[in-house]
Design a protein around this motif. Structure first.
Motif, PDB file in Angstrom:
ATOM      1  N   SER C  43       0.834  -1.206   0.000  1.00  0.00           N
ATOM      2  CA  SER C  43       0.000   0.000   0.000  1.00  0.00           C
ATOM      3  C   SER C  43       0.864   1.250   0.000  1.00  0.00           C
ATOM      4  O   SER C  43       0.399   2.335  -0.324  1.00  0.00           O
ATOM      5  N   LYS C  45       3.359   3.643  -1.448  1.00  0.00           N
ATOM      6  CA  LYS C  45       3.599   3.832  -2.882  1.00  0.00           C
ATOM      7  C   LYS C  45       4.806   4.708  -3.197  1.00  0.00           C
ATOM      8  O   LYS C  45       5.080   5.680  -2.498  1.00  0.00           O
ATOM      9  N   PRO C 106     -11.994   8.136  -2.887  1.00  0.00           N
ATOM     10  CA  PRO C 106     -10.936   7.578  -3.738  1.00  0.00           C
ATOM     11  C   PRO C 106     -11.347   7.581  -5.215  1.00  0.00           C
ATOM     12  O   PRO C 106     -12.472   7.212  -5.536  1.00  0.00           O
ATOM     13  N   GLN C 107     -10.469   8.040  -6.055  1.00  0.00           N
ATOM     14  CA  GLN C 107     -10.705   7.880  -7.500  1.00  0.00           C
ATOM     15  C   GLN C 107      -9.700   6.854  -8.008  1.00  0.00           C
ATOM     16  O   GLN C 107      -9.950   5.665  -7.940  1.00  0.00           O
ATOM     17  N   CYS C 108      -8.520   7.288  -8.453  1.00  0.00           N
ATOM     18  CA  CYS C 108      -7.562   6.250  -8.871  1.00  0.00           C
ATOM     19  C   CYS C 108      -7.052   5.473  -7.675  1.00  0.00           C
ATOM     20  O   CYS C 108      -6.618   4.336  -7.805  1.00  0.00           O
ATOM     21  N   GLY C 109      -7.078   6.086  -6.501  1.00  0.00           N
ATOM     22  CA  GLY C 109      -6.746   5.352  -5.290  1.00  0.00           C
ATOM     23  C   GLY C 109      -5.271   5.307  -4.932  1.00  0.00           C
ATOM     24  O   GLY C 109      -4.900   4.771  -3.894  1.00  0.00           O
ATOM     25  N   PHE C 110      -4.433   5.861  -5.781  1.00  0.00           N
ATOM     26  CA  PHE C 110      -2.987   5.733  -5.560  1.00  0.00           C
ATOM     27  C   PHE C 110      -2.537   6.529  -4.336  1.00  0.00           C
ATOM     28  O   PHE C 110      -1.637   6.127  -3.629  1.00  0.00           O
ATOM     29  N   THR C 112      -4.606   7.218  -1.878  1.00  0.00           N
ATOM     30  CA  THR C 112      -5.554   6.961  -0.793  1.00  0.00           C
ATOM     31  C   THR C 112      -4.923   6.348   0.460  1.00  0.00           C
ATOM     32  O   THR C 112      -5.184   6.832   1.568  1.00  0.00           O
ATOM     33  N   PRO C 113      -4.084   5.300   0.346  1.00  0.00           N
ATOM     34  CA  PRO C 113      -3.528   4.741   1.582  1.00  0.00           C
ATOM     35  C   PRO C 113      -2.774   5.794   2.408  1.00  0.00           C
ATOM     36  O   PRO C 113      -2.975   5.885   3.619  1.00  0.00           O
TER      37      PRO C 113
END
Lengths: 771, 283, 171
Positions: C43, C45, C106-110, C112-113
Motif C-alpha cells: 500500500s 507507494k 478515492p478515484q484512482c486510489g494511488f 488513498t492509503p
C-alpha cells in the motif's frame, strides 16, 4: 430514454466497485505485482536536447556484476512507429524508433541496461560512455518553422510527417463559408493572440510496466495504460511478433489523464523479455516523467472575429501554432481538436481553422485531459470577453446572443474529424442556460475587502467562461462488452474499457445491473485484459460511458432476452405478453419470475445452456456536453499572487450514471484547470533542459491551494446515449483558465493573454498597466 | 534504494565527531534525514546518525528558550512554543508539510540554511545562539556564524538558545511562495522595538530568499528613529532593506521580482512587528 | 573504519509493522518505503521519492511521515502502521476507511492509503477539525484526481463516526 424515477441502480450514488480494495491498500497496481526475480531495465537518457550519437562504449557497464544486457540502437529492430495509442492506422506520424542514433530532447532514450536490480542498472547506465555530436536546439514552435532552423527529423524512414524539412509535423486547414468575405462585411473586427504553456498530467502513479513469458511462451505485458489493445498492436508491430502471441493486462492504475494513452515503456520492456526470456520491469521515476513523459501542447492561438453592429458574429477565424515537442505523438489530432472543440460554440456562417504543428527539442506533447480544448478555450473565452468589453456589452448577454443552441448544426464537425473528415452533428441537447444559472448563483462574489495598507492591497472579482466538449470520437471509437450468466443470477461483465480511476468499471456495471434488474453487487466486472475481454479502443476522448456503455447496455439487453425465453418456458402457456419489472419477468396474468430463478433454470432446466452475449458499438455521433464555470479570485496587487477563493462548475453531462463519481470528475478537472491557470509550468534552460523536474518545483495544487470547488450536474437526457448520457471526464478543465483570466480583468482591468498567471507574470502586467 | 554504503548510529557526541573526522568528506551527519535522503549526494557514502545523542528537548529558562538540535519541527508547533517564541511558531507552521515536519529537526533546518529556511530566518531575526561542538565547544549567534562562513567541517549543532521577545518589542514574519506549499522565494522576520507607541527605535530584519544565504540587518532604524511611524516610514525602511540584499535570477524568480518581494514582505513584517510592539498609527 | 565496496545488507533491525514483529537484514541505503514494500506492505507507494507527494505516508510511532525520506536503519526499534494494518482486528474497516468509501473520496486510489494514514493521525490529534484544519493537515498528501473536496468530506464524516463511536463506548 428511461424515466429517472424508475431507475434502481443507475443515477444512484453507489460506492465504486474497487473502493473497498483501494482503502485497504490492496496490491492491485502494476508495481505491486512484479514477479520475484524480475530484471530491472533502466534507460540511459540524453543530457542533450539535440545530438547525434557517434558511439556508445558499453564494456565497462557490461563488466558490472549483475548487469545482464546492454542494448543500443545498433542492437534493436528499427521500426518507425508512433507512441500515440490511437486507432489503426494511427493519424500520428511514425517518427519514433525503439532506440535511435539521434536524440531529440533531454531525456530521449540513448541505451538500456538490464540488471538484477535497480541500483546495479543505474550503475551500469553511469558507466556507458557516449560520444555525442551536439546539434543546435530549437525550443519555440515559431522558431522551428523558420528557414535555417535545425531539422529535428532528418531521418529518411519516418512516415506521415507533414513536412520534415520545415519541422512541420502536421497541418490542419478547414473553412466553412467564406471567412474573408465575412470580415469584409463586418462592421467591426477583433483580433487577439493568446499563448499557453507546457504542463504535465502528473499522475500520482508514474508510468510502469513489466513483461514475462508465460508457460506457453506467450508474451504477457502488465502495464499502467489507458489503451491495452493499442499497446498489444503497437508492441507486436515494433517487435515483429504476431498479435496472437501477446497478452496485455491493465491492473488498477494510478491516474491517466491522457498521459497513459501512450506506449512509452512497453515496446522496449517487451523487447527485453523476448531477448532475455526473463521477466523485466521498467518504470519512470518522477524526474523522468517530467523529462520524457507526455505534456499538453503549448500553443499560440489567434482569434479574429468579425461582427455586425449589434454584436452578431459573422466571421470567426482561429489560427494555431502548436508545439508537439520532439515527436509528433497526437500531433495532428490534438491541434485538430483545439479547433473542433472550441470553434462550434459560437454560431457563425463563416468559420476557418488553421493549425500548424511544429517539432521542437522540448518534451513530447500528447493527449492530456481536454485534448487541445483547454488551449482553444483559453483563447476563445478570453477573446469573447474582450470583445464584449470593447463593445460595451455585458459579457454574458454578448455570449447568449451568439452561443450555439439546441437544434443547431455544427458545420465544423463534418469537416474536422480525427485527423480526417468528420461527421455531421446536430445539437440535440443543450443545458448551458441552466449551467450558467447554477454556477453564477453559486459564486455571488464576496466583494472587495479594502485595506488602507499601501503594500498589502488586495482586489477581488468574479469572472466566468463557458464551453462545450465532445463525447467519443465519431467513426473511430468502438467498444465491446460480453456478459455471461452464472447460476446464482450474478453476471460476469467483461469489458475492454479501461478504468483509470474514473470509476468506469462501476458505471458500466451499474448500467448492466439496471438493464438486468439486479443489484450492483450481482455484476462481477473484469476489464482490460486483451485475452479475455472484448476489444475497446481504451479510455480517451470522453467516450467510455457513452460508447462502452452502449455496448454494455446492448449486451445486457441480449442476455435479458435470452433469460426471458427461459422464463417463458417456465411459465408455459400463460405467459402472454411478457413484461419486465426490476428483475422480474411478468406475464400478462401477473405471474412473476425473477432473473435469478431464470438464471438457475438456464443451467439446470431441460434445455441446459450457458447464456452469454456480446455486443459492440461504434459511435458516429459526438453529442457535446456543455459547461459554465464561475470563479471569484483575489489578487494580491503587491506580490501578483492570484488565489481562487470560490469556484463553481456546472455541466450538462446528459445524465449522471453515478452522481458521486461525476462530481469527482468535475471537481478534479477544475482543480487541474486551476493548476493550469496559476501554478503549473514546465520551465526550460536555454539548452532545453527542464529546470523544475520535481514535485517541489512543479506546483501541482495541494489541498491548501484550493477552495471547496462546487460541482453541479445538469441532466438533459441525450437521446443517443445509454440512459441519456453524454460525457463529463474532460470538459470541466476546458474553461477554468479563461474564467480566471476574465475575473482578473474584472478585478484589475488588466488583460492577461499568456498562461500561467504566476505571481511574477501577474505583477509585471499590473506594473505595466500602472495598477 | 539509495547508494549509501554505511549507516552508523553514534552513541555519544564525541563518537559522532570522531567518526566524521575519520571518514571525512565521504560522511555526513543525519538526523531527520529529510534533506540528506532525497538529495543523496553521490559523494556521501557514510551516514552518521546523531538522533540518539539526547540532543532533543525543550527547556524554558528565564528570558530564553533552549531547544535541542534534534528536536523535530512538529514538536515545536506546541502551545508552549507559541506562547514563548511566537515568531518561530509562525515560521514553522508555514514550513514544508506536516509529513516533513514530523521528521525534520531544528538543527537540520539550520544546517541546511543555504536553503531558504523558515526557521533559520526567524532565529536570525530573534538573535538566537547556537551551541556547537567540533574540536571544541563554541557558542555563536546565527548572524556571526553566517558571517564566518557557517559550520566548520565536522561541527555539529547541539542546541539552540532563543531569547524571548522583551517588553516593548514586537515581531512579524512573512513568507512568499509560488503556492501555499513551497520553499520561500522570500521570507522576512522582523523584531521591532517601539518607543512611546510612535517610533521604531530598533529594528532587526532577517531576510531569506532562495537565491543566496539569509542576511540580518540591524541598523535600518537609525535613519528613521526620530520619525513617527507611518506607512511611508515603513516603506522606506523596507525599500532600503531591499536595496541591501543581493539577489540572483533563477528558474523560480527573476532577481528584480525577488527584490520587489523583499521590499513588500519586509514592509509587511515591519508593520506586524511595530503593531505587536504597541505602535499606534492610522492606516 | 573499512568501507564496503558495494552496498550490502549488513545491518539488522527490529521493527513492528501492523503489530507484527520483524527482524530484518537491511542495507544502509534502503529507504523505509523500499523496506515496507519488500516486506509485502504494497500500500506504501512510490510517487515521487522526494517527500513531496505523500503517497508513501505511514505512521511511524504514531506520526505520519513520508517513508521515502527515511532510511530503514533510522527506524530500528520503531512501530509502524500502514493502511493494511488499519482495519480493526484485520476485518472491520476503520471509520476513516469507511468514510472514504461512503463519500466517494478515492478515484484512482494511488494516494488513498497515504491520505488515510494522515487522516487517522490528524483525527487522533484533533477529533473535531474544521475543513480548513483538515486541508492543512493533509497538505503534504497530493491527490491529482479529486480536487480534495470529497477527501475533506470523508475526513469530516470520519470525525463524526469516531466521535459517535467514542460516545457509544462511554455509555
Amino acid at each position: 430514454m428511461t424515466n429517472k424515477a424508475d431507475l434502481r441502480v443507475v443515477s444512484r450514488r453507489l460506492p465504486k466497485v474497487d473502493a473497498g480494495a483501494i482503502v485497504k491498500g490492496a496490491p492491485h497496481y502494476t508495481l505491486d505485482m512484479v514477479p520475484a526475480g524480475a530484471l530491472y531495465a533502466k534507460v540511459l537518457r540524453s543530457p542533450h536536447a539535440h545530438a547525434r550519437i557517434k558511439s556508445i562504449e558499453c564494456d565497462r557497464a557490461m563488466d558490472v556484476p549483475g548487469v545482464m544486457l546492454v542494448l543500443t540502437h545498433e542492437d534493436v529492430p528499427r521500426v518507425p512507429f508512433t507512441t500515440a495509442g490511437q486507432n489503426f492506422p494511427e493519424p500520428s506520424p511514425y517518427d519514433t524508433v525503439m532506440l535511435d542514433n539521434k536524440v531529440r530532447l533531454v531525456g530521449d532514450r540513448v541505451a538500456v541496461v538490464v540488471a538484477t536490480d535497480e541500483l546495479t542498472a543505474e550503475r551500469g547506465c553511469k558507466l556507458l560512455e557516449v560520444d555525442y555530436e551536439v546539434l543546435p536546439v530549437v525550443m519555440d514552435a515559431r522558431d522551428a518553422i523558420r528557414e535555417g532552423a535545425p531539422i529535428i527529423h532528418d531521418e529518411t524512414d519516418s512516415q506521415g510527417i507533414h513536412d520534415a524539412g520545415s519541422n512541420l509535423a502536421a497541418r490542419v486547414e478547414v473553412e466553412v463559408g467564406d471567412v474573408e468575405k465575412g470580415f469584409s462585411q463586418a462592421d467591426q473586427v477583433f483580433e487577439h493572440t493568446y499563448s499557453v504553456h507546457y504542463v504535465q498530467h502528473v499522475t500520482m502513479e508514474p508510468h510502469v510496466c513489466f513483461s514475462y513469458l508465460d508457460s506457453s511462451n506467450r508474451l504477457v505485458i502488465v502495464t499502467a495504460t489507458q489503451v491495452p489493445f493499442h499497446v498489444r498492436r503497437i508492441v507486436a508491430r515494433v517487435n515483429q511478433v504476431p498479435i496472437s502471441r501477446i497478452r496485455v493486462i491493465k491492473p488498477r492504475i494510478g491516474g491517466g489523464f491522457g498521459g497513459k494513452q501512450e506506449i512509452i515503456l512497453e515496446d522496449l520492456c517487451a523487447h527485453l523479455t523476448l531477448r532475455t526470456g526473463k521477466p523485466v520491469v521498467m518504470e519512470l521515476k518522477r524526474d523522468e516523467e517530467f523529462y520524457c513523459g507526455r505534456t499538453r501542447h503549448p500553443q499560440y492561438v489567434t482569434f479574429k472575429t468579425g461582427l455586425t453592429r449589434d454584436g452578431t458574429i459573422i466571421a470567426n477565424e482561429m489560427r494555431v501554432m502548436a508545439n508537439t515537442g520532439a515527436y509528433g505523438s497526437h500531433g495532428l489530432t490534438v491541434p485538430s481538436n483545439t479547433g473542433s472543440k472550441s470553434l462550434p460554440l459560437y454560431k457563425s456562417p463563416n468559420l476557418r481553422y488553421v493549425a500548424d504543428v511544429a517539432y521542437t527539442n522540448l518534451p513530447v506533447a500528447g493527449a492530456m485531459r481536454g485534448y487541445g480544448a483547454p488551449q482553444g478555450y483559453f483563447g476563445l473565452e478570453s477573446h469573447m470577453d474582450e470583445i464584449a468589453h470593447s463593445l460595451g456589452m455585458d459579457p454574458l448577454e454578448f455570449r447568449r446572443k451568439n452561443l450555439v443552441k439546441q437544434g443547431d448544426t455544427d458545420p465544423i464537425a463534418a469537416k474536422l474529424g480525427e485527423g480526417k473528415e468528420g461527421f455531421e452533428r446536430t445539437i440535440r441537447t443543450c443545458g448551458l442556460d441552466e449551467c450558467i444559472e447554477l454556477a453564477s448563483r453559486a459564486v455571488p462574489g464576496s466583494g472587495d475587502t479594502p485595506s488602507g495598507i499601501p503594500y498589502d492591497r488586495k482586489k477581488r472579482a468574479v469572472g466566468f467562461a463557458v464551453c462545450m466538449h465532445g463525447t467519443g470520437i465519431p467513426g473511430d471509437d468502438m467498444a465491446g462488452a460480453t456478459i455471461k450468466v452464472n447460476e446464482d443470477g450474478s453476471f460476469n461483465l467483461l469489458i475492454g474499457a479501461t478504468d483509470l480511476g474514473t470509476g468506469s468499471d462501476t458505471v458500466l456495471a451499474q448500467m448492466a445491473a439496471e438493464v438486468l434488474g439486479v443489484g450492483l453487487e450481482d455484476i462481477i466486472v473484469y476489464s482490460s485484459d486483451t485475452d479475455s475481454t472484448p476489444f475497446d479502443v481504451g479510455a480517451y476522448g470522453s467516450s467510455t460511458t457513452y460508447v462502452s456503455g452502449t455496448a454494455v447496455v446492448q449486451a445486457a439487453e441480449k442476455v435479458r432476452e435470452r433469460l426471458k425465453e427461459v422464463a417463458l418456458e417456465l411459465m408455459g402457456d400463460d405467459a402472454g405478453d411478457m413484461g419486465f419489472d426490476h428483475g422480474f419477468f411478468v406475464s400478462s396474468s401477473g405471474r412473476r419470475i425473477h432473473v435469478k430463478e431464470a438464471a438457475l433454470k438456464s443451467f439446470y432446466g431441460e434445455d441446459k445452456q450457458q447464456i452469454a452475449e456480446s455486443a459492440s458499438f461504434m459511435t458516429v455521433d459526438c453529442p457535446p456536453p456543455f459547461c459554465a464555470c464561475f470563479v471569484e479570485v483575489e489578487i494580491d496587487l503587491d506580490t501578483g499572487r492570484v488565489r481562487v477563493i470560490d469556484i463553481a462548475s456546472a455541466v450538462d453531462l446528459g445524465r449522471a450514471i453515478n452522481p458521486t463519481l461525476a462530481e469527482g470528475q468535475i471537481v478534479g478537472s477544475v482543480a487541474m484547470g486551476i493548476g493550469y491557470a496559476l501554478s503549473e509550468e514546465m520551465t526550460f534552460s536555454d539548452s532545453g533542459k527542464m529546470l523544475n523536474a520535481s514535485l517541489m518545483d512543479y506546483k501541482v495544487p495541494a489541498s491548501v491551494d484550493l477552495p471547496d470547488i462546487k460541482a453541479f450536474l445538469v441532466e438533459t437526457d441525450e437521446p443517443s446515449g445509454p440512459f441519456g448520457v453524454k460525457s463529463v471526464g474532460e470538459i470541466c478543465v476546458d474553461n477554468v483558465a479563461p474564467a480566471i483570466a476574465n475575473a482578473i480583468y474584472n478585478a484589475t482591468g488588466v488583460r492577461l493573454r499568456q498562461l500561467p498567471f504566476t505571481p511574477e507574470r501577474v505583477l509585471n502586467a499590473l506594473k505595466e498597466a500602472g495598477v | 534504494m539509495k547508494h549509501f554504503r554505511q549507516f552508523v548510529v553514534a552513541g555519544t557526541v564525541d563518537e559522532a565527531i570522531g567518526l566524521r573526522k575519520t571518514v571525512g568528506a565521504k560522511s555526513l551527519y543525519i538526523a531527520g534525514g529529510t534533506t540528506v535522503v532525497p538529495m543523496a549526494r553521490e559523494s556521501v557514502e557514510v551516514l552518521i546518525d546523531i538522533s540518539h545523542l539526547g540532543l532533543d528537548g525543550i527547556s524554558d529558562q528565564d528570558g530564553s528558550i533552549s531547544i535541542g538540535a534534534t528536536t523535530r519541527l512538529s514538536s515545536l508547533l506546541s502551545p508552549d512554543i507559541k506562547a514563548a517564541v511566537p515568531m518561530l511558531f509562525e515560521a514553522l507552521s508555514h514550513c514544508a508539510t506536516p509529513l516533513i515536519r514530523n521528521m525534520a529537526t531544528l538543527g537540520g533546518s539550520l544546517a541546511g540554511i543555504y536553503l531558504p529556511s523558515d526557521a533559520g530566518v526567524a532565529l536570525l531575526a530573534l538573535g538566537a545562539e547556537l551551541e556547537l561542538r567540533g574540536d571544541e565547544e563554541r557558542v555563536v549567534t546565527v548572524d556571526d556564524l553566517l558571517a564566518g562562513g557557517w559550520l566548520g567541517g565536522y561541527e555539529l549543532i547541539r542546541n539552540v538558545r532563543i531569547p524571548k521577545i522583551g517588553k516593548g518589542q514586537g515581531w512579524g514574519f512573512s513568507k512568499f511562495g509560488r503556492s501555499d506549499i513551497d520553499i520561500a522565494l522570500v521570507n522576512v522576520g522582523a523584531v521591532a522595538s517601539v518607543t512611546d507607541g510612535s517610533r521604531i527605535s530598533e529594528l532587526r530584519l532577517a531576510i531569506g530568499q532562495s537565491s543566496s544565504r539569509p542576511v540580518l540587518l540591524t541598523d535600518l532604524a537609525e535613519g528613521t528613529a526620530t520619525e513617527a511611524i507611518s506607512h511611508d516610514v515603513i516603506r522606506r525602511l523596507a525599500d532600503s532593506a531591499s536595496e541591501r540584499v543581493k539577489v540572483k535570477s533563477d528558474f523560480r524568480a527573476s532577481a528584480a521580482y525577488r527584490k520587489h518581494l523583499v521590499s513588500v514582505l519586509a514592509a509587511r513584517s515591519i508593520l506586524a512587528a511595530a503593531r505587536e510592539a504597541g505602535a499606534r498609527f492610522e492606516d | 573504519m573499512p568501507l564496503h565496496e558495494r552496498q550490502v545488507p549488513d545491518l539488522k533491525i527490529k521493527i513492528s509493522v501492523n503489530d507484527r514483529a520483524f527482524d530484518v537484514e537491511i542495507s544502509a541505503g534502503e529507504t523505509l518505503l523500499d523496506l515496507l514494500r519488500r516486506l509485502g506492505f504494497k500500500s506504501v507507494k512510490h510517487g515521487c521519492d522526494t517527500g513531496n507527494c505523500g503517497a508513501c505516508t505511514v505512521l511511524l510511532d504514531g506520526r505520519p511521515v513520508a517513508s521515502c525520506l527515511i532510511l530503514a536503519p533510522q527506524v530500528d526499534g520503531s512501530t509502524i502502521l500502514t493502511v493494511e494494518g488499519l482495519a480493526i482486528c484485520g476485518k472491520q474497516l476503520h471509520p476513516v476507511q469507511e468514510a472514504f468509501i461512503e463519500t466517494g473520496a478515492p478515484q484512482c486510489g494511488f494516494c488513498t492509503p497515504g491520505m488515510i494514514m494522515t487522516a487517522v493521525s490528524l483525527l487522533s490529534e484533533n477529533p473535531d477539525p474544521t475543513r480548513d484544519e483538515i486541508r492543512h493537515g493533509i497538505a503534504g498528501n497530493i491527490c491529482r484526481c479529486s480536487g480534495y473536496v470529497k477527501v475533506v468530506d470523508a475526513i469530516e464524516s470520519a470525525a463524526k463516526k469516531l466521535c459517535d463511536r467514542d460516545a457509544g463506548h462511554d455509555e
